[in-house]
Design an enzyme around this catalytic site. Structure first.
Site, PDB file in Angstrom:
ATOM      1  N   GLU A 230       0.832  -1.212   0.000  1.00  0.00           N
ATOM      2  CA  GLU A 230       0.000   0.000   0.000  1.00  0.00           C
ATOM      3  C   GLU A 230       0.866   1.263   0.000  1.00  0.00           C
ATOM      4  O   GLU A 230       0.555   2.244  -0.680  1.00  0.00           O
ATOM      5  CB  GLU A 230      -0.934   0.021   1.223  1.00  0.00           C
ATOM      6  CG  GLU A 230      -1.945  -1.117   1.271  1.00  0.00           C
ATOM      7  CD  GLU A 230      -3.073  -0.999   0.240  1.00  0.00           C
ATOM      8  OE1 GLU A 230      -3.066  -0.025  -0.541  1.00  0.00           O
ATOM      9  OE2 GLU A 230      -3.945  -1.884   0.219  1.00  0.00           O
ATOM     10  N   ARG A 234       0.786   3.758  -3.253  1.00  0.00           N
ATOM     11  CA  ARG A 234       0.131   5.054  -3.020  1.00  0.00           C
ATOM     12  C   ARG A 234       1.135   6.166  -2.744  1.00  0.00           C
ATOM     13  O   ARG A 234       1.035   7.251  -3.322  1.00  0.00           O
ATOM     14  CB  ARG A 234      -0.854   4.949  -1.841  1.00  0.00           C
ATOM     15  CG  ARG A 234      -1.942   3.906  -2.061  1.00  0.00           C
ATOM     16  CD  ARG A 234      -2.989   3.967  -0.964  1.00  0.00           C
ATOM     17  NE  ARG A 234      -3.797   2.757  -0.923  1.00  0.00           N
ATOM     18  CZ  ARG A 234      -5.084   2.701  -0.606  1.00  0.00           C
ATOM     19  NH1 ARG A 234      -5.726   3.802  -0.271  1.00  0.00           N
ATOM     20  NH2 ARG A 234      -5.740   1.565  -0.580  1.00  0.00           N
ATOM     21  N   ASP A 362      -5.273  -9.956  -8.105  1.00  0.00           N
ATOM     22  CA  ASP A 362      -5.475  -9.034  -9.234  1.00  0.00           C
ATOM     23  C   ASP A 362      -4.220  -8.444  -9.885  1.00  0.00           C
ATOM     24  O   ASP A 362      -3.889  -8.714 -11.037  1.00  0.00           O
ATOM     25  CB  ASP A 362      -6.433  -7.896  -8.827  1.00  0.00           C
ATOM     26  CG  ASP A 362      -6.079  -7.233  -7.482  1.00  0.00           C
ATOM     27  OD1 ASP A 362      -5.047  -7.583  -6.884  1.00  0.00           O
ATOM     28  OD2 ASP A 362      -6.843  -6.361  -7.031  1.00  0.00           O
ATOM     29  N   GLU A 498     -11.940   0.579 -10.451  1.00  0.00           N
ATOM     30  CA  GLU A 498     -11.561  -0.355 -11.524  1.00  0.00           C
ATOM     31  C   GLU A 498     -12.395  -0.237 -12.798  1.00  0.00           C
ATOM     32  O   GLU A 498     -11.857  -0.272 -13.908  1.00  0.00           O
ATOM     33  CB  GLU A 498     -11.592  -1.803 -11.010  1.00  0.00           C
ATOM     34  CG  GLU A 498     -10.484  -2.120 -10.004  1.00  0.00           C
ATOM     35  CD  GLU A 498     -10.720  -1.560  -8.606  1.00  0.00           C
ATOM     36  OE1 GLU A 498     -11.900  -1.235  -8.293  1.00  0.00           O
ATOM     37  OE2 GLU A 498      -9.761  -1.438  -7.819  1.00  0.00           O
TER      38      GLU A 498
HETATM   39  C1  DMJ Z   1      -6.331   0.613  -5.063  1.00  0.00           C
HETATM   40  O1  DMJ Z   1      -5.533   0.834  -3.978  1.00  0.00           O
HETATM   41  C2  DMJ Z   1      -5.573  -0.048  -6.173  1.00  0.00           C
HETATM   42  O2  DMJ Z   1      -6.257   0.106  -7.370  1.00  0.00           O
HETATM   43  C3  DMJ Z   1      -5.324  -1.504  -5.911  1.00  0.00           C
HETATM   44  O3  DMJ Z   1      -4.712  -2.134  -6.997  1.00  0.00           O
HETATM   45  C4  DMJ Z   1      -6.622  -2.205  -5.626  1.00  0.00           C
HETATM   46  N1  DMJ Z   1      -7.369  -1.552  -4.595  1.00  0.00           N
HETATM   47  C5  DMJ Z   1      -7.541  -0.119  -4.644  1.00  0.00           C
HETATM   48  C6  DMJ Z   1      -8.747   0.368  -5.389  1.00  0.00           C
HETATM   49  O4  DMJ Z   1      -9.832  -0.427  -5.404  1.00  0.00           O
END
Ligand code: DMJ
Length: 597
Positions: A230, A234, A362, A498
């Site tokens: 994270e 971010r 994912d 998404e």
């Molecule tokens: C975000 O932090 C990123 O897109 C991550 O890959 C998946 N979760 C969140 C948004 O849903």
């Protein structure tokens, strides 16, 4: 003269000799031709044919125009030839628009063919111009124009940002109903995650406020654990993107500081990183809730650490994440698909773990493609693993619902048994597949992208609020009334990006305005059900209730970093704005440059 008998040819071509030639020289070529025997005519044909073939091989330009015009250019490209000629006399803007429309219609390799066409010198010049212009772009230019839909998105961003500034400035997360704030990593998460959206939207005041805070107040010395993934996507991603868009060294210095502090995560026996680290003490460890790291987490830090190496010239960051990629590449998989847990001590997958394109799986798949692109398509390991994984998805996970045959991606519980469950998170996939397709992946990837895009849209469209729930289940029985159903515990909406992200890619790549219209419908629904008077936006509890959707009192930082950014880019008509040829977006929507290797 050809075949003069004095030169010793055993067969003469029968041209008249000396006097006779003088006498007859006024005769037409036609009459001479008529006098030749059929053997002589055939020989002349043969000689002319051989001359023609040799000329094609001797003069490369001639050869290029020959092959381009006939064999190598497919029908679609040939149709464009006349228009290309006309380009020579057109103005730059029209050329740019024309090339834009080509890029939407054709795959990348076809465009490359087109650009190599001898008639395309004008467009090749244009390509060079683009490159030069992209070095410094004035995002804050007063001359920038926004469409009315973009203006509506900018207003939404400003509403959220100003409420955050008023009630939560400098704190990680904002709670718009109680007008309070909370910390996750104590890193001013909303500011750092959102700053490049402010740049991309051209919001100077918001950008300058954020920059000042980052320069003066962003420190990484709190005695606190942060999550490697994270924080990377971010914070590091946000800083790197801001650096690339502005070339301001403040961002590079902060990025280097946090990059260094996260490196001890990689000191595990297997070199697969631990999930958490204390930024002050440098102590790294597995998550509190279990022994394993998430597979998507350890494989979704590579774009950022590699970029940090490229901008600092220090290879250690890239080396650390390359080791992880190579290690994961060598692990056994199921048709290219991976279990969602991996142990940092042993380096092995937990084989009984679920296989999913949703949570914890994912972005493993997303970063295979994006790493291949980031490194100028030079490392085929990423491309091969990505292709194999998409084949695996198609053979193991893709199904169609009843009664309307919506294409969806299910999960393999315990790595084995199929479940028709799909997280909203999976909706990143249409965008990734389309991005792969314009970079040379097979046509069926694009077909799947379009089908999945419709499904993701329907996850919004079928709900009373027109907003998607967090998770849906698809019906497989022939007599089902509707294609999907939502369990009460899954009916919340966290303002996730998404679907909007994929709409952006699909529109950018196909030029089909339907994707903008679907996005506009979703944006209206966000305005209607998630807007909080005077405090921006909040996630909600129940997308199935128009009467009582129920605020959850939380603004996720990815709403500013991704959801609104992708809305803004979806409504942008120029494909050259943050061109997909020059930038790759990390999984949090932060723009990183594509390198030549
Ligand atoms: C975000 O932090 C990123 O897109 C991550 O890959 C998946 N979760 C969140 C948004 O849903």
């Amino acid at each position: 003269m050809i075949g003069n008998k004095n030169e010793g040819l055993s067969i003469t071509l029968g041209f008249p000799d000396g006097d006779d030639y003088d006498n007859k020289k006024k005769q037409s070529v036609y009459r001479i031709w008529k006098r030749l025997s059929s053997l002589q005519r055939s020989l002349i044909f043969l000689v002319l044919l051989l001359c023609g073939i040799s000329a094609i091989y001797i003069f490369p330009n001639l050869r290029q125009s020959h092959t381009t015009n006939t064999d190598q250019v497919d029908t679609a490209i040939r149709d464009e030839k006349d228009s290309i000629q006309k380009l020579v006399i057109k103005k730059d803007k029209e050329k740019a628009d024309f090339i834009a429309s080509l890029k939407r219609k054709h795959a990348k390799h076809q465009i490359d063919d087109l650009m190599n066409h001898p008639l395309k010198t004008v467009d090749n010049d244009f390509k060079v111009e683009q490159k030069e212009n992209s070095a410094v772009y004035d995002y804050f230019s007063p001359y920038r124009k926004h469409s009315s839909r973009q203006t509506a998105v900018i207003d939404a961003f400003k509403m959220s940002w100003s409420a955050y500034k008023k009630y939560a400035w400098g704190h990680d997360e904002f709670h718009p109903i109680s007008k309070t704030h909370s910390e996750w990593f104590q890193l001013g998460l909303t500011i750092v995650d959102g700053i490049d959206t402010a740049i991309i939207m051209g919001l100077k005041t918001e950008y300058e406020d954020a920059r000042t805070w980052i320069q003066n107040d962003l420190v990484f010395t709190h005695d606190r654990d942060v999550n490697l993934f994270e924080t990377t996507i971010r914070i590091l991603g946000g800083l790197l993107s801001a650096f690339h868009l502005t070339k301001d060294n403040v961002f590079k210095e902060k990025a280097t500081d946090i990059g260094n502090r996260m490196l001890p995560c990689f000191n595990s026996p297997s070199k697969v990183p631990y999930s958490d680290i204390n930024l002050l003490t440098g102590k790294a460890h597995a998550p509190r809730w279990g022994p394993d790291s998430s597979t998507s987490e350890v494989t979704t830090i590579q774009l950022e650490f590699r970029d940090l190496s490229r901008i600092t010239g220090d290879k250690k960051y890239e080396k650390a994440v390359d080791t992880v990629s190579n290690h994961v590449h060598n692990l056994p998989k199921k048709n290219g698909l991976v279990p969602i847990f991996i142990n940092a001590n042993t380096g092995h997958f937990r084989n009984s773990a679920t296989i999913t394109l949703g949570a914890r799986g994912d972005s493993y798949y997303e970063y295979l493609l994006k790493q291949w692109l980031q490194t100028g398509k030079t490392n085929s390991m990423y491309k091969d693993d990505y292709k194999e994984a998409v084949d695996g998805m198609r053979s193991q996970l893709v199904r169609q619902s009843e009664p309307n045959k919506l294409t969806y991606i299910g999960e393999l519980l315990g790595g084995r048994s199929f479940s028709p469950k799909m997280d909203h998170l999976v909706c990143f996939l249409p965008g990734t597949l389309a991005l792969g397709y314009i970079n040379g992946m097979p046509e069926e990837h694009m077909d799947l992208a379009k089908e999945m895009m419709r499904t993701c849209y329907e996850m919004y469209n079928k709900m009373p609020t027109k907003l998607s729930p967090e998770i849906v289940f698809f019906n497989q029985a022939k007599k089902s009334k509707d294609d999907l159903f939502v369990k009460p515990a899954d009916s919340h909406n966290l303002l996730r990006p998404e679907t909007v992200e994929s709409l952006f890619y699909l529109h950018r790549i196909t030029g089909d305005k339907i994707y903008q219209d679907w996005g506009w419908q979703i944006f209206q629904a966000f305005l209607k059900y998630t807007k909080v008077e005077g405090a921006g936006f909040s996630s909600i509890n129940n997308v199935r209730s128009i009467g009582n959707p129920g605020f959850r009192d939380k603004l996720e930082s990815f709403f500013l970093a991704e959801t609104l950014k992708y809305f803004y880019l979806l409504f942008e008509d120029s494909i050259d704005y943050l061109s997909l040829d020059k930038y790759v977006f990390n999984t949090e929507g932060h723009a990183l440059p594509i390198y030549s290797q």
